[in-house]
Motif scaffolding. Structure first.
Motif, PDB file in Angstrom:
ATOM      1  N   ALA A   1     -15.101  -0.178  -7.051  1.00  0.00           N
ATOM      2  CA  ALA A   1     -14.317  -1.328  -7.517  1.00  0.00           C
ATOM      3  C   ALA A   1     -13.233  -1.666  -6.513  1.00  0.00           C
ATOM      4  CB  ALA A   1     -13.678  -1.023  -8.879  1.00  0.00           C
TER       5      ALA A   1
ATOM      6  N   TYR B   1     -12.417  -5.914   0.049  1.00  0.00           N
ATOM      7  CA  TYR B   1     -11.363  -6.860   0.456  1.00  0.00           C
ATOM      8  C   TYR B   1     -11.289  -7.034   1.972  1.00  0.00           C
ATOM      9  CZ  TYR B   1      -8.886  -2.368   0.677  1.00  0.00           C
ATOM     10  OH  TYR B   1      -8.541  -1.066   0.937  1.00  0.00           O
TER      11      TYR B   1
ATOM     12  N   LYS C   1      -3.069   3.093  -7.485  1.00  0.00           N
ATOM     13  CA  LYS C   1      -2.886   2.007  -8.434  1.00  0.00           C
ATOM     14  C   LYS C   1      -4.230   1.814  -9.114  1.00  0.00           C
ATOM     15  CE  LYS C   1      -2.130  -2.931  -8.082  1.00  0.00           C
ATOM     16  NZ  LYS C   1      -1.603  -4.040  -7.296  1.00  0.00           N
TER      17      LYS C   1
ATOM     18  N   GLY D   1     -11.280  10.225   3.605  1.00  0.00           N
ATOM     19  CA  GLY D   1     -11.597   9.766   4.952  1.00  0.00           C
ATOM     20  C   GLY D   1     -12.214   8.388   4.969  1.00  0.00           C
ATOM     21  N   ASP D   2     -12.387   7.912   6.177  1.00  0.00           N
ATOM     22  CA  ASP D   2     -12.926   6.567   6.388  1.00  0.00           C
ATOM     23  C   ASP D   2     -14.427   6.541   6.082  1.00  0.00           C
ATOM     24  OD1 ASP D   2     -12.108   3.872   7.884  1.00  0.00           O
ATOM     25  OD2 ASP D   2     -14.170   4.400   8.415  1.00  0.00           O
ATOM     26  N   TRP D   3     -14.878   5.427   5.495  1.00  0.00           N
ATOM     27  CA  TRP D   3     -16.302   5.320   5.152  1.00  0.00           C
ATOM     28  C   TRP D   3     -17.194   5.555   6.376  1.00  0.00           C
ATOM     29  CZ3 TRP D   3     -14.322   0.499   2.302  1.00  0.00           C
ATOM     30  CH2 TRP D   3     -13.961   0.833   1.002  1.00  0.00           C
TER      31      TRP D   3
ATOM     32  N   GLU E   1      -4.877   2.814   1.733  1.00  0.00           N
ATOM     33  CA  GLU E   1      -5.822   1.775   1.311  1.00  0.00           C
ATOM     34  C   GLU E   1      -5.796   1.504  -0.197  1.00  0.00           C
ATOM     35  OE1 GLU E   1      -7.571  -0.311   3.152  1.00  0.00           O
ATOM     36  OE2 GLU E   1      -7.408   0.541   5.165  1.00  0.00           O
TER      37      GLU E   1
ATOM     38  N   THR F   1     -11.699  -2.399 -11.778  1.00  0.00           N
ATOM     39  CA  THR F   1     -12.101  -1.119 -12.366  1.00  0.00           C
ATOM     40  C   THR F   1     -12.231  -1.267 -13.885  1.00  0.00           C
ATOM     41  OG1 THR F   1     -11.403   0.508 -10.738  1.00  0.00           O
ATOM     42  CG2 THR F   1     -11.061   1.108 -12.991  1.00  0.00           C
TER      43      THR F   1
ATOM     44  N   GLY G   1      -9.575   5.838  -5.916  1.00  0.00           N
ATOM     45  CA  GLY G   1      -8.191   5.735  -6.374  1.00  0.00           C
ATOM     46  C   GLY G   1      -7.937   6.734  -7.497  1.00  0.00           C
TER      47      GLY G   1
ATOM     48  N   GLY H   1     -14.346   4.914  -3.208  1.00  0.00           N
ATOM     49  CA  GLY H   1     -13.040   4.238  -3.187  1.00  0.00           C
ATOM     50  C   GLY H   1     -12.394   4.411  -4.548  1.00  0.00           C
TER      51      GLY H   1
ATOM     52  N   GLN I   1     -14.398   9.706  -3.880  1.00  0.00           N
ATOM     53  CA  GLN I   1     -14.007   9.476  -2.470  1.00  0.00           C
ATOM     54  C   GLN I   1     -12.835   8.522  -2.421  1.00  0.00           C
ATOM     55  OE1 GLN I   1     -14.458   6.278  -0.884  1.00  0.00           O
ATOM     56  NE2 GLN I   1     -13.329   7.037   0.910  1.00  0.00           N
ATOM     57  N   ASP I   2     -11.844   8.869  -1.622  1.00  0.00           N
ATOM     58  CA  ASP I   2     -10.726   7.955  -1.337  1.00  0.00           C
ATOM     59  C   ASP I   2     -10.369   8.078   0.150  1.00  0.00           C
ATOM     60  OD1 ASP I   2      -8.536   6.354  -3.150  1.00  0.00           O
ATOM     61  OD2 ASP I   2      -7.659   7.071  -1.272  1.00  0.00           O
ATOM     62  N   TYR I   3      -9.822   7.028   0.710  1.00  0.00           N
ATOM     63  CA  TYR I   3      -9.411   7.077   2.125  1.00  0.00           C
ATOM     64  C   TYR I   3      -8.363   8.176   2.342  1.00  0.00           C
ATOM     65  CZ  TYR I   3      -7.996   5.337   6.705  1.00  0.00           C
ATOM     66  OH  TYR I   3      -7.740   5.220   8.039  1.00  0.00           O
TER      67      TYR I   3
ATOM     68  N   TRP J   1      -6.721  -0.864 -10.181  1.00  0.00           N
ATOM     69  CA  TRP J   1      -6.956  -2.286  -9.932  1.00  0.00           C
ATOM     70  C   TRP J   1      -7.814  -2.875 -11.039  1.00  0.00           C
ATOM     71  CZ3 TRP J   1      -4.934  -4.803  -5.566  1.00  0.00           C
ATOM     72  CH2 TRP J   1      -4.233  -3.968  -4.697  1.00  0.00           C
TER      73      TRP J   1
HETATM   74  C1  LIG Z   1      -7.836  -1.377  -3.676  1.00  0.00           C
HETATM   75  S1  LIG Z   1      -8.211   0.325  -3.805  1.00  0.00           S
HETATM   76  C2  LIG Z   1      -9.209   0.363  -5.291  1.00  0.00           C
HETATM   77  C3  LIG Z   1      -9.083   1.686  -6.003  1.00  0.00           C
HETATM   78  C4  LIG Z   1      -9.913   1.824  -7.272  1.00  0.00           C
HETATM   79  N1  LIG Z   1     -11.327   1.676  -7.004  1.00  0.00           N
HETATM   80  C5  LIG Z   1      -9.483   0.807  -8.299  1.00  0.00           C
HETATM   81  O1  LIG Z   1     -10.193  -0.189  -8.485  1.00  0.00           O
HETATM   82  O2  LIG Z   1      -8.465   1.023  -8.961  1.00  0.00           O
HETATM   83  C6  LIG Z   1      -9.431   0.511  -2.516  1.00  0.00           C
HETATM   84  C7  LIG Z   1     -10.123   1.868  -2.469  1.00  0.00           C
HETATM   85  O3  LIG Z   1     -11.048   1.904  -1.394  1.00  0.00           O
HETATM   86  C8  LIG Z   1     -10.729   2.969  -0.507  1.00  0.00           C
HETATM   87  N2  LIG Z   1     -10.918   2.485   0.880  1.00  0.00           N
HETATM   88  C9  LIG Z   1     -10.559   1.289   1.390  1.00  0.00           C
HETATM   89  N3  LIG Z   1     -10.904   1.180   2.687  1.00  0.00           N
HETATM   90  C10 LIG Z   1     -11.516   2.357   2.995  1.00  0.00           C
HETATM   91  C11 LIG Z   1     -12.137   2.855   4.188  1.00  0.00           C
HETATM   92  N4  LIG Z   1     -12.163   2.152   5.323  1.00  0.00           N
HETATM   93  N5  LIG Z   1     -12.676   4.079   4.155  1.00  0.00           N
HETATM   94  C12 LIG Z   1     -12.652   4.824   3.016  1.00  0.00           C
HETATM   95  N6  LIG Z   1     -12.096   4.409   1.852  1.00  0.00           N
HETATM   96  C13 LIG Z   1     -11.531   3.188   1.850  1.00  0.00           C
HETATM   97  C14 LIG Z   1      -9.270   3.279  -0.772  1.00  0.00           C
HETATM   98  O4  LIG Z   1      -8.920   4.589  -0.453  1.00  0.00           O
HETATM   99  C15 LIG Z   1      -9.180   3.008  -2.263  1.00  0.00           C
HETATM  100  O5  LIG Z   1      -9.655   4.101  -2.978  1.00  0.00           O
END
Ligand SMILES: C[S@@+](CC[C@H](N)C(=O)[O-])C[C@H]1O[C@@H](n2cnc3c(N)ncnc32)[C@H](O)[C@@H]1O
Length: 286
Positions: free
Chosen positions: A205, A209, A107, A187-189, A103, A112, A137, A135, A156-158, A109
């Motif tokens: 941030a 999407y 990177k 894990g998933d939210w 997810e 942020t 990253g 989320g 937290q990150d996926y 983004w």
């Molecule tokens: C586009 S990245 C953005 C990363 C960071 N916040 C940035 O702006 O650089 C999306 C973030 O949301 C998390 N994420 C997206 N869908 C998710 C879900 N269904 N459950 C848990 N985390 C999720 C991803 O793991 C990632 O950390």
């Protein structure tokens, strides 16, 4: 078009769209991303030491020293970092996000950076507060909160591999002696609410999407933000080709009657970007 580099400081070099792929779970052997805590281990500290001693490359973004993601990519593709099937899948699919598999955490983004600028400019206080970088990253928002004196920060990150290879080394590189202040959750939210604590501030941030996740995200807000807590959502106004947009997300929050929302930052440079500030409405502070 998968871009594994950290975002450049120069906005002109930033990408304005998101490449997203969907694959069916049955086409992979990748398990569902159930919520779990990822413990900091001696290996993480050893890796961070290597980065600190310049034996592995780092990049500087907004004054933070961060692991160089080209290097992380090489570790993954060469198998030297272990078996990282999700991220390898994303590399092979040439995509920023592979829905339900990877997810986008590897990177930095651009929203942020908007939120970091906003927090600095508005002197948002973190001293003795509990914070969730949702989320996360690379973890810049949580690292900022730690630097500003937060009592505890959860990241937290996926993907647990993002936490292991990127977020945790970044946290160690930028903060001495934080082991007792930080926790990491993968894990998933939809599966995380019961694992998380309660927070004074949630920073998130580029996380709206995908409209399929809106109710899960709001569920996390509902379950974890304190009575007088504040949530900041930094986002593009519209995620072209993906379906996510701030208008629908804010509408969902407002329809419930449980939240107050306001736009506290807006930029029309390139794709419109905004920061949404959310608090519990007076009737729903219990
Ligand atoms: C586009 S990245 C953005 C990363 C960071 N916040 C940035 O702006 O650089 C999306 C973030 O949301 C998390 N994420 C997206 N869908 C998710 C879900 N269904 N459950 C848990 N985390 C999720 C991803 O793991 C990632 O950390």
């Amino acid at each position: 078009m998968f871009k594994f580099n950290f975002l450049a400081e120069n906005r002109e070099e930033t990408d304005l769209s998101m490449t997203v792929n969907t694959i069916k779970k049955s086409e992979t052997s990748i398990p569902e991303a159930d919520g779990q805590e990822v413990e900091m281990s001696d290996d993480h500290f050893e890796n961070a030491k290597q980065y600190r001693e310049n034996r592995s490359p780092t990049s500087i973004i907004r004054g933070f020293e961060l692991v160089d993601l080209k290097h992380v990519e090489q570790l993954i593709t060469s198998g030297k970092a272990g078996e990282f099937e999700s991220i390898n899948t994303a590399i092979q699919m040439n995509s920023d996000v592979v829905k339900g598999v990877y997810e986008g955490g590897l990177k930095v983004w651009e929203c942020t950076l908007d939120l970091l600028d906003y927090l600095d400019k508005e002197h948002v206080q973190f001293d003795t507060l509990t914070v969730l970088d949702l989320g996360c990253g690379a973890g810049l928002l949580g690292i900022h909160a730690l630097r500003k004196g937060a009592l505890a920060v959860d990241f937290q990150d996926y993907n647990d591999e993002v936490l292991s290879l990127c977020t945790i080394p970044n946290v160690i590189l930028n903060n001495e002696d934080v082991k007792d202040k930080v926790k990491f959750f993968a894990g998933d939210w939809g599966s995380l609410n019961c694992k998380l604590q309660s927070y004074d501030i949630i920073l998130t941030a580029e996380t709206i999407y995908n409209p399929e996740n809106y109710r899960k995200l709001i569920g996390i807000f509902e379950g974890t933000i304190k009575k007088n807590g504040v949530i900041y959502v930094a986002t593009k106004h519209v995620y072209f080709g993906v379906g996510g947009n701030l208008y629908e997300f804010e509408k969902l929050l407002q329809q419930s009657g449980r939240w107050n929302t306001s736009i506290c930052f807006c930029s029309n440079e390139g794709v419109k970007r905004e920061i949404l500030k959310i608090t519990r409405s007076a009737d729903h502070t219990n």
